[in-house]
Write a protein that holds these residues in place. Structure first.
Motif, mmCIF file in Angstrom:
data_model
loop_
_atom_site.group_PDB
_atom_site.id
_atom_site.type_symbol
_atom_site.label_atom_id
_atom_site.label_comp_id
_atom_site.label_asym_id
_atom_site.label_seq_id
_atom_site.Cartn_x
_atom_site.Cartn_y
_atom_site.Cartn_z
ATOM 1 N N TYR A 29 0.854 -1.185 0.000
ATOM 2 C CA TYR A 29 0.000 0.000 0.000
ATOM 3 C C TYR A 29 0.890 1.235 0.000
ATOM 4 O O TYR A 29 1.967 1.233 0.599
ATOM 5 N N THR A 57 -3.397 3.355 -0.850
ATOM 6 C CA THR A 57 -4.029 2.608 -1.938
ATOM 7 C C THR A 57 -3.249 1.339 -2.250
ATOM 8 O O THR A 57 -2.013 1.334 -2.224
ATOM 9 N N GLN A 85 -1.308 -1.452 -4.272
ATOM 10 C CA GLN A 85 -0.396 -1.258 -5.398
ATOM 11 C C GLN A 85 -0.524 -2.331 -6.470
ATOM 12 O O GLN A 85 0.016 -2.180 -7.564
ATOM 13 N N ASP A 104 -5.327 -6.080 -1.688
ATOM 14 C CA ASP A 104 -6.344 -5.917 -0.649
ATOM 15 C C ASP A 104 -6.702 -7.251 0.016
ATOM 16 O O ASP A 104 -7.671 -7.327 0.769
#
Length: 459
Positions: free
Chosen positions: A356, A411, A413, A418
């Motif tokens: 992230y 966010t 990558q 996730d």
């Protein structure tokens, strides 16, 4: 501008180069003790660690005799660069600069940096995120040189490269040559270590090679492709003959646990010429993430004792398990505390397994990223647990990891980054089960008496 004490220390160390060279080229415990004692005179942040190493030499501790053996196997250039670049240029001289720059910018400068200069690779290993991209993401040579120079100016002289495959990156050898007073450790699949490339590395002397190996031939080829194991064996032979420091990177899974517990396997690894080993636990992240390969808490407990036995025995110059040896580095290394990862897209991640990012290195300077709320907030959480057998924010303290990612809007990558949210229930259960074993080691086996968590170190 460097202050007077930093300049003076650099001058003194440089002026003692002939003495240092003589000590390095006559490798034994006595000369190692002199090298560490000499280093302690000039060091600041690492003074106590160097004095402890000097004492281990006086005691002829097996861990130090392993390093003596490793040093004897190196060619003279590699031996000298290891001590001068890593110990003096990075740990001592660089340490003064890192402290000074940290005060100047009101932040903490990490000990080392891990960079993926490219995601291109000549293999397609099972579960590897870089296989998604081909040659789509990489740094131009001038970008890479600029990033390294920024860290260099902050006192970092130790860089590690991963990928993709670093030796696919066209500029890799020019980087080693330009930063010839730095030390590099490269994570590689080993298949591109040709005779000519190994000869160039031997001449440079400032590069240690870490080859990924999963276990015996069947296990390695299962993940990396048919015939890769034999190429790895050939690469080790070339490295050993050239006198280059080489190590192994192993991913511990539920599938190869028995091999990592096997004494015959470790003897084989040692006979290849491997002098240091990094053990990484499989993390359920990526497009093909699965919990089926995550080691069980019982396996992790067993693996800790096997690796700890090897670490203390001097079988290798150095061996560590990133998830089981947090007590050696006050918990977690990531988030800019001891290291961070810059991926081939430019995203700056807390670590290579925490995929992230908030910032991209193409948009901000290194110091701006280090001072960002995302990284400053992360460092302030370290250690994530007073029991340093529970160091990892992902699998030992997963609630804290999720909270941090959401708080700063980081966010993912890669496709599948996730997964830690997808497997949140499984990770919470894993952490709770491991806690029982962690308490056993920390409280009942005495590690909590010997090692203490240093809280609020980065506030």
């Amino acid at each position: 501008m460097e202050n007077l004490s930093v300049k003076l220390n650099h001058f003194i160390v440089s002026s003692m180069s002939p003495v240092l060279s003589a000590l390095i080229n006559h490798t034994d415990e006595n000369n190692f003790e002199k090298i560490f004692s000499l280093g302690a005179k000039f060091a600041k942040e690492s003074k106590e660690d160097l004095l402890k190493l000097a004492q281990l030499c006086r005691d002829k501790d097996p861990m130090l005799t392993g390093w003596v053996r490793a040093m004897r196997g190196l060619n003279s250039t590699a031996r000298e660069k290891l001590v001068k670049n890593l110990l003096f240029n990075h740990l001592i001289y660089g340490g003064h600069i890192r402290e000074q720059k940290g005060q100047e910018y009101s932040t903490h400068i990490p000990f080392l940096v891990l960079i993926s200069p490219t995601y291109a690779c000549n293999l397609r290993c099972r579960g590897c995120y870089s296989a998604l991209y081909g040659d789509r993401y990489h740094f131009e040579e001038n970008e890479m040189m600029n990033i390294l120079q920024q860290f260099y100016d902050l006192g970092v002289r130790f860089f590690t490269f991963t990928g993709g495959e670093p030796f696919v990156y066209p500029s890799i050898m020019r980087i080693f040559e330009k930063f010839n007073d730095c030390y590099f450790m490269i994570y590689t699949n080993g298949t591109l270590l040709t005779e000519s490339r190994v000869a160039r590395l031997a001449k440079l002397g400032n590069v240690a090679i870490t080859i990924s190996i999963e276990g015996w031939e069947e296990m390695t080829d299962w993940r990396r492709g048919e015939g890769v194991f034999k190429k790895i064996v050939t690469a080790y032979q070339r490295l050993r003959q050239a006198g280059i420091l080489c190590g192994a990177s192993m991913m511990a899974t539920r599938k190869n646990h028995d091999q990592l517990m096997n004494d015959d396997y470790w003897r084989f690894i040692r006979e290849l010429g491997v002098e240091y080993v990094w053990v990484f636990q499989y993390m359920p992240i990526g497009r093909d993430a699965t919990f089926d390969l995550v080691p069980t808490p019982e396996q992790r407990f067993q693996r800790f004792h096997k690796i700890e036995q090897l670490r203390l025995s001097g079988t290798f110059a150095f061996i560590a398990d990133f998830w089981n040896h947090g007590f050696l580095v006050n918990g977690c290394m990531s988030g800019g505390a001891n290291y961070l990862h810059i991926n081939a897209k430019g995203g700056v991640e807390p670590c290579v397994f925490q995929q992230y990012a908030v910032d991209n290195i193409r948009d901000k300077s290194v110091i701006e990223v280090l001072k960002s709320p995302f990284f400053e907030g992360f460092k302030q959480e370290i250690p994530f647990n007073k029991n340093l057998m529970q160091p990892c924010p992902i699998i030992d303290n997963p609630g804290k990891f999720r909270e941090h990612i959401l708080k700063y809007g980081a966010t993912p990558q890669h496709e599948g980054s996730d997964s830690y949210f997808k497997f949140s229930r499984e990770l919470d259960n894993l952490a709770e089960e491991w806690k029982k074993y962690a308490i056993e080691i920390w409280d009942n086996e005495g590690y909590g008496e010997k090692y203490k968590a240093e809280m609020n170190q980065y506030h």
